[in-house]
Design an enzyme around this catalytic site. Structure first.
Site, PDB file in Angstrom:
ATOM      1  N   SER A  73       0.965 -43.080 -31.043  1.00  0.00           N
ATOM      2  CA  SER A  73      -0.140 -41.573 -30.439  1.00  0.00           C
ATOM      3  C   SER A  73      -0.834 -41.801 -31.748  1.00  0.00           C
ATOM      4  O   SER A  73      -0.211 -41.711 -32.941  1.00  0.00           O
ATOM      5  CB  SER A  73       1.125 -41.084 -30.339  1.00  0.00           C
ATOM      6  OG  SER A  73       0.464 -39.806 -30.415  1.00  0.00           O
ATOM      7  N   TYR A  76       9.490 -35.715 -31.744  1.00  0.00           N
ATOM      8  CA  TYR A  76       8.220 -36.619 -31.260  1.00  0.00           C
ATOM      9  C   TYR A  76       8.239 -37.447 -31.845  1.00  0.00           C
ATOM     10  O   TYR A  76       7.529 -38.505 -32.037  1.00  0.00           O
ATOM     11  CB  TYR A  76       7.876 -35.736 -30.879  1.00  0.00           C
ATOM     12  CG  TYR A  76       6.725 -36.398 -29.350  1.00  0.00           C
ATOM     13  CD1 TYR A  76       7.099 -37.658 -28.867  1.00  0.00           C
ATOM     14  CD2 TYR A  76       4.817 -36.061 -30.268  1.00  0.00           C
ATOM     15  CE1 TYR A  76       6.048 -38.329 -28.219  1.00  0.00           C
ATOM     16  CE2 TYR A  76       4.361 -37.429 -29.014  1.00  0.00           C
ATOM     17  CZ  TYR A  76       5.066 -38.079 -28.844  1.00  0.00           C
ATOM     18  OH  TYR A  76       4.044 -39.014 -27.612  1.00  0.00           O
ATOM     19  N   LYS A 134       7.713 -42.396 -32.885  1.00  0.00           N
ATOM     20  CA  LYS A 134       6.358 -42.913 -32.768  1.00  0.00           C
ATOM     21  C   LYS A 134       6.410 -43.798 -34.514  1.00  0.00           C
ATOM     22  O   LYS A 134       6.340 -44.901 -34.322  1.00  0.00           O
ATOM     23  CB  LYS A 134       5.254 -41.580 -32.990  1.00  0.00           C
ATOM     24  CG  LYS A 134       4.839 -41.671 -30.677  1.00  0.00           C
ATOM     25  CD  LYS A 134       5.277 -42.421 -30.190  1.00  0.00           C
ATOM     26  CE  LYS A 134       4.923 -42.374 -28.612  1.00  0.00           C
ATOM     27  NZ  LYS A 134       5.453 -43.090 -27.600  1.00  0.00           N
TER      28      LYS A 134
HETATM   29  P1  NAD Z   1       5.005 -38.956 -18.579  1.00  0.00           P
HETATM   30  O1  NAD Z   1       5.787 -38.150 -18.992  1.00  0.00           O
HETATM   31  O2  NAD Z   1       4.745 -38.734 -17.608  1.00  0.00           O
HETATM   32  O3  NAD Z   1       5.651 -40.658 -18.624  1.00  0.00           O
HETATM   33  C1  NAD Z   1       6.626 -40.688 -19.460  1.00  0.00           C
HETATM   34  C2  NAD Z   1       7.826 -41.979 -18.459  1.00  0.00           C
HETATM   35  O4  NAD Z   1       8.976 -42.118 -18.950  1.00  0.00           O
HETATM   36  C3  NAD Z   1       8.128 -40.923 -17.170  1.00  0.00           C
HETATM   37  O5  NAD Z   1       7.724 -40.821 -15.828  1.00  0.00           O
HETATM   38  C4  NAD Z   1      10.076 -40.266 -18.075  1.00  0.00           C
HETATM   39  O6  NAD Z   1      10.933 -40.350 -16.632  1.00  0.00           O
HETATM   40  C5  NAD Z   1      10.082 -41.922 -18.675  1.00  0.00           C
HETATM   41  N1  NAD Z   1      11.048 -42.032 -19.341  1.00  0.00           N
HETATM   42  C6  NAD Z   1      11.276 -40.960 -19.865  1.00  0.00           C
HETATM   43  N2  NAD Z   1      12.378 -41.181 -20.480  1.00  0.00           N
HETATM   44  C7  NAD Z   1      12.846 -42.791 -20.038  1.00  0.00           C
HETATM   45  C8  NAD Z   1      13.930 -43.022 -19.984  1.00  0.00           C
HETATM   46  N3  NAD Z   1      15.291 -43.630 -21.322  1.00  0.00           N
HETATM   47  N4  NAD Z   1      14.031 -44.036 -19.531  1.00  0.00           N
HETATM   48  C9  NAD Z   1      13.165 -44.418 -17.896  1.00  0.00           C
HETATM   49  N5  NAD Z   1      12.631 -44.057 -17.857  1.00  0.00           N
HETATM   50  C10 NAD Z   1      12.357 -42.763 -18.808  1.00  0.00           C
HETATM   51  O7  NAD Z   1       4.086 -39.094 -20.396  1.00  0.00           O
HETATM   52  P2  NAD Z   1       2.406 -40.030 -20.355  1.00  0.00           P
HETATM   53  O8  NAD Z   1       1.871 -38.935 -20.952  1.00  0.00           O
HETATM   54  O9  NAD Z   1       2.221 -41.443 -19.303  1.00  0.00           O
HETATM   55  O10 NAD Z   1       3.149 -41.104 -21.582  1.00  0.00           O
HETATM   56  C11 NAD Z   1       3.959 -42.196 -21.720  1.00  0.00           C
HETATM   57  C12 NAD Z   1       4.073 -42.535 -23.500  1.00  0.00           C
HETATM   58  O11 NAD Z   1       2.421 -42.391 -24.178  1.00  0.00           O
HETATM   59  C13 NAD Z   1       4.589 -41.994 -23.807  1.00  0.00           C
HETATM   60  O12 NAD Z   1       5.630 -42.940 -24.687  1.00  0.00           O
HETATM   61  C14 NAD Z   1       4.021 -40.648 -24.626  1.00  0.00           C
HETATM   62  O13 NAD Z   1       4.439 -40.222 -25.812  1.00  0.00           O
HETATM   63  C15 NAD Z   1       3.304 -41.681 -24.954  1.00  0.00           C
HETATM   64  N6  NAD Z   1       2.060 -40.950 -25.886  1.00  0.00           N
HETATM   65  C16 NAD Z   1       1.509 -40.341 -24.126  1.00  0.00           C
HETATM   66  C17 NAD Z   1       0.017 -38.980 -24.971  1.00  0.00           C
HETATM   67  C18 NAD Z   1      -0.737 -38.294 -24.128  1.00  0.00           C
HETATM   68  O14 NAD Z   1      -0.956 -37.190 -24.610  1.00  0.00           O
HETATM   69  N7  NAD Z   1      -0.458 -38.128 -22.592  1.00  0.00           N
HETATM   70  C19 NAD Z   1      -0.731 -39.902 -25.939  1.00  0.00           C
HETATM   71  C20 NAD Z   1       0.023 -39.957 -26.842  1.00  0.00           C
HETATM   72  C21 NAD Z   1       1.058 -41.422 -26.546  1.00  0.00           C
HETATM   73  N1  UFG Z   2      -4.657 -26.569 -26.509  1.00  0.00           N
HETATM   74  C1  UFG Z   2      -4.570 -24.603 -26.714  1.00  0.00           C
HETATM   75  N2  UFG Z   2      -3.912 -24.665 -25.371  1.00  0.00           N
HETATM   76  C2  UFG Z   2      -3.198 -24.999 -25.404  1.00  0.00           C
HETATM   77  C3  UFG Z   2      -2.887 -26.812 -25.145  1.00  0.00           C
HETATM   78  C4  UFG Z   2      -3.639 -26.815 -26.401  1.00  0.00           C
HETATM   79  O1  UFG Z   2      -5.354 -24.250 -27.644  1.00  0.00           O
HETATM   80  O2  UFG Z   2      -2.420 -23.860 -24.073  1.00  0.00           O
HETATM   81  C5  UFG Z   2      -5.565 -26.619 -28.287  1.00  0.00           C
HETATM   82  C6  UFG Z   2      -4.756 -27.541 -28.994  1.00  0.00           C
HETATM   83  O3  UFG Z   2      -4.752 -26.481 -30.338  1.00  0.00           O
HETATM   84  C7  UFG Z   2      -5.641 -27.787 -29.685  1.00  0.00           C
HETATM   85  C8  UFG Z   2      -5.779 -28.618 -27.988  1.00  0.00           C
HETATM   86  O4  UFG Z   2      -6.025 -28.168 -27.910  1.00  0.00           O
HETATM   87  O5  UFG Z   2      -6.706 -27.878 -30.508  1.00  0.00           O
HETATM   88  C9  UFG Z   2      -5.695 -29.853 -27.770  1.00  0.00           C
HETATM   89  O6  UFG Z   2      -4.541 -30.139 -27.648  1.00  0.00           O
HETATM   90  P1  UFG Z   2      -3.007 -30.350 -27.133  1.00  0.00           P
HETATM   91  O7  UFG Z   2      -1.975 -30.514 -27.051  1.00  0.00           O
HETATM   92  O8  UFG Z   2      -3.242 -30.843 -25.812  1.00  0.00           O
HETATM   93  O9  UFG Z   2      -2.935 -32.358 -27.596  1.00  0.00           O
HETATM   94  P2  UFG Z   2      -2.950 -32.693 -29.613  1.00  0.00           P
HETATM   95  O10 UFG Z   2      -4.032 -33.382 -29.812  1.00  0.00           O
HETATM   96  O11 UFG Z   2      -2.649 -31.270 -30.320  1.00  0.00           O
HETATM   97  O12 UFG Z   2      -1.429 -33.664 -29.085  1.00  0.00           O
HETATM   98  C10 UFG Z   2      -1.663 -34.621 -27.684  1.00  0.00           C
HETATM   99  C11 UFG Z   2      -0.307 -35.314 -27.641  1.00  0.00           C
HETATM  100  C12 UFG Z   2       0.482 -34.979 -29.110  1.00  0.00           C
HETATM  101  C13 UFG Z   2      -0.371 -37.206 -29.534  1.00  0.00           C
HETATM  102  C14 UFG Z   2      -1.636 -36.492 -29.245  1.00  0.00           C
HETATM  103  C15 UFG Z   2      -2.553 -37.582 -29.753  1.00  0.00           C
HETATM  104  O13 UFG Z   2       0.855 -33.850 -27.674  1.00  0.00           O
HETATM  105  O14 UFG Z   2       2.062 -36.518 -28.748  1.00  0.00           O
HETATM  106  O15 UFG Z   2      -2.243 -35.909 -27.804  1.00  0.00           O
HETATM  107  O16 UFG Z   2      -2.682 -38.076 -29.061  1.00  0.00           O
HETATM  108  F1  UFG Z   2       0.465 -37.000 -30.219  1.00  0.00           F
END
Ligand code: NAD
Ligand code: UFG
Length: 350
Positions: A132, A156, A160
């Site tokens: 991330s 969290y 990572k």
């Molecule tokens: P998500 O929660 O939709 O998907 C994660 C999946 O992993 C879920 O289906 C959950 O049920 C499963 N899971 C969690 N723990 C588990 C375990 N112990 N065993 C088996 N399954 C398990 O999240 P996402 O947005 O699809 O994110 C996927 C990955 O990408 C995550 O590792 C997340 O940290 C990473 N990531 C997401 C974002 C974002 O903004 N969505 C940004 C950066 C990184």
């Molecule tokens: N924000 C609001 N209101 C909300 C939610 C978010 O104003 O209800 C704003 C935040 O302050 C930020 C922007 O919208 O300025 C984006 O916020 P997100 O929570 O959607 O995303 P972040 O960049 O803060 O973080 C996300 C994931 C992290 C990940 C990161 C980069 O939550 O886990 O993106 O991938 F690491």
């Protein structure tokens, strides 16, 4: 290259990014085996991916397994040879991780170690991991390049960071491993069918899932966290990337695992920064819905401006994001309007 024979294990493949990636894998001719404990997802997502994949849908298998269940993983690897693993499974709510750090360390880190142990025991040493942009902390400058110093501001983010270090150590100890760490920026949007999308359990933490719930009437207003940043309109700036572009980035990474790759890291972003208010305006245009706003103070741990340098991924993975924020918002709204209560309210999607 004949892709049809490649069998990919996808951990967390029922989740938001995982389900879209599984679909792109199937359409690209891969076979996919998903393991997910459904902690933050629904098996309906898997059924829908199968349907969307048409004739390729038969190449998808699902197992409700927790990654920390080593005997179950052992059994899976013993019965199916995998060419590579895409490892999405993990918990991702920043605020919850501050309240429950041990849950996050246990789930994300023990889950990863268990997976790596079983992979090594079965000679499967190719892996793509969901890292991330959070590992850049509050970057001193933008765009973020892969060489920037790493830090984390919450448990969290530390999972990572630690997992990235674990992968680097594994590779140092055994150069047969081929590992790609993908640092995602802010994934949004949905498949253009509106049949799969993001359906977080509980109150959404991230901007666009929250906006979508306001638009369908589930929440009264969006709270904007901070309007005194040094940005175009005072609100935070992020690099939003269409989830289908992100999914395609995983296919590019898988193909790269065939080279002499070692352990490499790539940003997956668009290289463009968008403020909260710009994103809300794009969503209002796409949906025709007014999003009421409540201005509030900054969210602890948030940074001002984050966007990616995309050069390394473009050069080495031959991958570049295709979609802009208008398409992201169009597809987000298409999904939200067809599924206002997510997967479990199945009839609403018809
Ligand atoms: P998500 O929660 O939709 O998907 C994660 C999946 O992993 C879920 O289906 C959950 O049920 C499963 N899971 C969690 N723990 C588990 C375990 N112990 N065993 C088996 N399954 C398990 O999240 P996402 O947005 O699809 O994110 C996927 C990955 O990408 C995550 O590792 C997340 O940290 C990473 N990531 C997401 C974002 C974002 O903004 N969505 C940004 C950066 C990184
Ligand atoms: N924000 C609001 N209101 C909300 C939610 C978010 O104003 O209800 C704003 C935040 O302050 C930020 C922007 O919208 O300025 C984006 O916020 P997100 O929570 O959607 O995303 P972040 O960049 O803060 O973080 C996300 C994931 C992290 C990940 C990161 C980069 O939550 O886990 O993106 O991938 F690491």
């Amino acid at each position: 290259m004949v892709m049809a024979t490649k069998n990919i294990l996808v951990t967390g493949g029922a989740g938001y990014i995982g389900s879209h990636t599984v679909l792109q894998l199937l359409l690209g001719g891969f076979k996919a085996v998903v393991v997910d404990n459904l902690d933050n997802s629904s098996e309906i997502a898997i059924q829908r991916v199968k349907e969307l994949a048409g004739e390729y849908g038969n190449n998808l298998r699902f197992h409700k397994v927790d990654l920390r269940d080593k005997p179950a993983l052992e059994q899976l690897f013993a019965s199916t040879p995998f060419d590579a693993v895409i490892h999405f499974a993990g918990l991702k709510a920043v605020g919850e991780s501050v309240q429950k750090p041990l849950l996050y360390y246990n789930n994300n880190i023990i889950g990863t170690i268990t997976l790596l142990e079983v992979m090594a025991a079965h000679g499967c040493k190719k892996l793509v991991f969901s890292s991330s942009a959070t590992v850049y902390g509050w970057p001193k400058e933008v765009p973020c390049t892969e060489e920037f110093p790493l830090s984390a501001t919450n448990p969290y983010g530390r999972t990572k960071l630690f997992i990235e270090e674990i992968f680097r150590d594994i590779y140092r100890s055994d150069s047969e491993w081929k590992i790609i760490l993908l640092r995602y920026f802010n994934p949004v949007g949905a498949h253009s069918s509106g049949y799969i999308g993001e359906d977080p359990h509980g109150i959404p933490n991230n901007l666009m899932p929250f906006v979508q719930q306001v638009a369908v009437g589930r929440r009264p207003a969006l709270t904007v966290f901070g309007n005194d940043y040094n940005t175009v309109d005072g609100t935070g700036v992020r690099d939003y990337i269409h989830v289908i572009d992100l999914a395609d980035g995983h296919i590019a990474a898988l193909c790269k695992l065939n080279d002499s790759i070692g352990c490499e890291v790539y940003n997956l972003g668009t290289g463009k920064g968008t403020s909260v208010l710009e994103m809300v305006a794009a969503f209002e245009k796409a949906s025709g819905k007014k999003i009421p706003l409540v201005m509030a103070g900054r969210r602890p741990g948030d940074c001002e401006i984050v966007y990616a340098s995309t050069e390394k991924a473009e050069r080495e993975l031959d991958w570049k994001a295709k979609y802009g924020i208008d398409e992201m918002c169009r597809d987000q709204w298409n999904w939200a309007s067809k599924n206002p209560y997510g997967y479990e309210a199945q009839d609403s999607s018809k």
